[in-house]
Enzyme design. Structure first.
Site: not given
Length: 678
Positions: A90, A366
């Site tokens: 960082e 289906s």
């Protein structure tokens, strides 16, 4: 002389413009400095994000998104590995700069260029602390300038150790968690004092993009980012070569048990609200800490009905292996597209884990037939009273089979859908053209791939598949007389002060004619009354369609019986519900013994019975001037079939009497012998 005058006339206005601009910049910068100087730095020590609330369709607060529970730890209790990892990734020069690191910005730009991606940011830890606590997330020069001024102020008033301690206790680590202690607990089930080097590197990897790199969301991306942090530690001499090589070869080990603690009510629905809000441009951090009011279509009665069903194990197939049979359900209001409730998992909830209700991609079997073949056939002008071919056919190498491998020669449009017969569905799609079915599905909101342009589309043979949410949205056209409203959970988002930040403006699409949509509903009521969906029957008008997908025809599944996916998508005049059941992974040891007409239909029935128990029974909406020719024809056809059935049964009984022992002597016996010879 004339030349000098001309020069003066040109230069003087330019100089005046420059002076004005400089004064303007000075005034602006002075304002920014003044505003930044007014910020109360004492709030650094009281970081409490405001909880965001979820508001239901009745304008009642029903859930709270709050991660304000901080477990504060002293810097002296945080392992050096964590501190080194955070600083390395960082802010490498954290202990050397005064709040803003010009050298660090240049170095980060160079490393990002060499890596081909953003691996380091230019903001210091102090700047991030200032941004997270005081300022908006707007990417503007004014906001950046305020951040810089505030960072310098923080550095003057606090020691480096205090700044780092505040940062580690307040930074967002994803999964709804702030602070290093709670992050260690949420990911590894440990106190921060007990985490290892690789675990420290993984935690340090998260603040850059917590959701993107969360190991719960994508373990491979998290490991890649972790290894990058380890490489930074090695390059900055925090690790020896042997320590580095050992660390990068370690696997990611996460907690595999549920943590105690309140995540709020309706976790599946809340997860989807977060997902949807992020798609509108809100960050996860804003959603969890911004004190927002998120107004939704959530209906607590519906949501609780789903959650009750999902705690009833008897409704689900028995596990065939050590893995839980999974499931997901979505309930949608067909007239607004509002998602009234959903559950996306069975078992333990993982914050923003895989939501099968909205993120699943499975073939619908289906259940797609009404959308891919029958509804577009009506739109193409084919009558619902037509008789359709039902025999073994070959369509240029594609030979669909019926489930039981039985064929009737011809069947009615009604019977073909009600009893889910495969060949007639393919025949219909072939007759109207694949493009007609393909485009109908797209208008319904079903995602398709170009490779789906084939006749297997009629039976749900999709390249990628669908989610329960997409199926519920598509089926909503039938009770809504042909119009699809885009499914969504959020109505609007306001700030804590009531300012409207977002308001949903969803599209509606007229997919089919109202008359044809109503005819489809009449047919699909037959699915529930006498067809494959009888287990979904309610004491009110109900329609729907079952779907089951078969196991792969590979050697691994030879001799194995069962199904891969089972669906039921059904609706009443009030609500549309899609249910999926299946295993997450498919192998011969995890095969489901169920069909769409079995467990999914029963789950639908349980959800809708509970959700609609206090709702007045009413019929499906009928188009103005609708002619009941179809219904009358079906009634006549059924009456004719009943008469033929009675006649056949009577003839069989008479024949049985004639064939009894002792019968048929004399002339009758001689006559019988003559017929047998013929």
């Amino acid at each position: 002389m004339n030349v000098l005058n001309k020069v003066r006339r040109l230069v003087i206005p330019i100089l005046m413009l420059v002076v004005v601009l400089m004064i303007g910049v000075a005034i602006t910068l002075t304002k920014y400095v003044t505003d930044a100087s007014k910020l109360d730095l004492s709030k650094l020590e009281e970081p409490l994000p405001k909880p965001t609330v979820i508001i239901d369709k009745n304008s009642e607060v029903v859930s709270e998104l709050s991660s304000a529970r901080f477990t504060y730890v002293q810097l002296s209790d945080i392992p050096e590995e964590v501190i080194h990892a955070i600083v390395a990734v960082e802010d490498q020069r954290f202990f050397d700069h005064s709040g803003v690191d010009v050298r660090g910005i240049a170095r980060s730009a160079w490393r990002n260029y060499r890596a081909g991606s953003v691996v380091q940011g230019g903001s210091t830890i102090t700047q991030q602390l200032a941004k997270n606590l005081f300022l908006t997330s707007d990417r503007t020069y004014s906001r950046k300038f305020q951040e810089v001024v505030t960072a310098y102020r923080i550095e003057r008033e606090y020691s480096k150790e205090t700044i780092l301690e505040l940062y580690l206790n307040q930074i967002y680590f994803g999964e709804g968690t702030w602070g290093i202690q709670d992050a260690a607990n949420i990911y590894f089930g440990k106190d921060v004092q007990d985490i290892t080097l690789t675990e420290a590197a993984l935690l340090a990897a998260l603040p850059k993009a917590p959701t993107h790199y969360s190991p719960f969301q994508n373990e491979e991306k998290a490991k890649q980012r972790r290894d990058l942090v380890l490489n930074l530690l090695y390059n900055q001499d925090y690790l020896s070569k042997s320590e580095y090589e050992q660390a990068i070869n370690e696997k990611v080990h996460l907690r595999d048990w549920e943590l105690e603690g309140l995540r709020g009510k309706y976790p599946s629905y809340v997860d989807y609200v977060i997902e949807e809000a992020i798609s509108y441009g809100f960050s996860e951090e804003e959603i969890l800490t911004g004190g927002l009011n998120i107004f939704t279509h959530l209906d607590p009665a519906v949501q609780e009905a789903i959650e009750t069903a999902y705690t009833t194990d008897e409704l689900f197939p028995v596990n065939s292996g050590d893995e839980l049979v999974q499931s997901a359900s979505v309930v949608v209001d067909p007239y607004s597209g509002g998602v009234r409730g959903l559950v996306g998992y069975r078992g333990n909830h993982v914050y923003r884990g895989f939501n099968r209700a909205t993120q699943l991609e499975r073939q619908p079997g289906s259940a797609i037939k009404p959308l891919a073949a029958f509804a577009p056939a009506l739109e193409s002008g084919i009558s619902a009273n037509v008789q359709i071919v039902d025999r073994r056919l070959d369509f240029n190498g594609y030979s669909p089979k019926n489930f039981n491998d039985r064929y009737q020669g011809r069947v009615s449009f009604y019977d073909a859908l009600v009893h889910s017969i495969n060949v007639p569905a393919v025949v219909l799609l072939n007759e109207i053209g694949i493009s007609a079915g393909f485009e109908f599905l797209q208008k319904s909101g079903i995602p398709l791939h170009q490779e789906d342009r084939n006749l297997s589309l009629a039976l749900g043979g999709l390249t990628n598949g669908v989610s329960p949410l997409q199926m519920a949205q598509a089926f909503s056209m039938f009770p809504n007389l042909g119009t699809v409203n885009e499914a969504h959970a959020i109505k609007r988002v306001t700030s804590s002060s009531g300012e409207i930040l977002f308001e949903a403006k969803r599209e509606k699409v007229q997919v089919m004619k109202p008359e044809n949509a109503y005819t489809m509903t009449q047919i699909m009521m037959g699915v529930v009354e006498e067809g494959t969906g009888r287990n979904a029957a309610l004491n009110r008008p109900t329609a729907g369609k079952t779907g089951t997908t078969q196991l792969p025809s590979t050697s691994a599944f030879q001799g194995v019986s069962g199904a891969r996916d089972a669906w039921f998508v059904g609706y009443t005049p009030e609500l549309v519900t899609a249910v999926w059941v299946g295993y997450d992974k498919l192998d011969p040891n995890h095969v489901m013994s169920s069909t769409g007409g079995n467990h999914p239909a029963k789950i639908f029935q349980a959800i809708m019975s509970e959700a609609l128990q206090n709702t007045e029974v009413r019929p499906f909406q009928k188009p103005v001037n609708y002619q009941d020719d179809f219904k009358n024809n079906q009634s006549k056809e059924k009456e004719q079939k009943e008469k033929e059935k009675e006649k056949n049964e009577k003839e069989l009984k008479e024949k049985a009497k004639d064939d009894r022992p002792g019968k048929g002597k004399g002339r009758n016996q001689n006559r019988g012998r003559g017929n047998s010879r013929n």
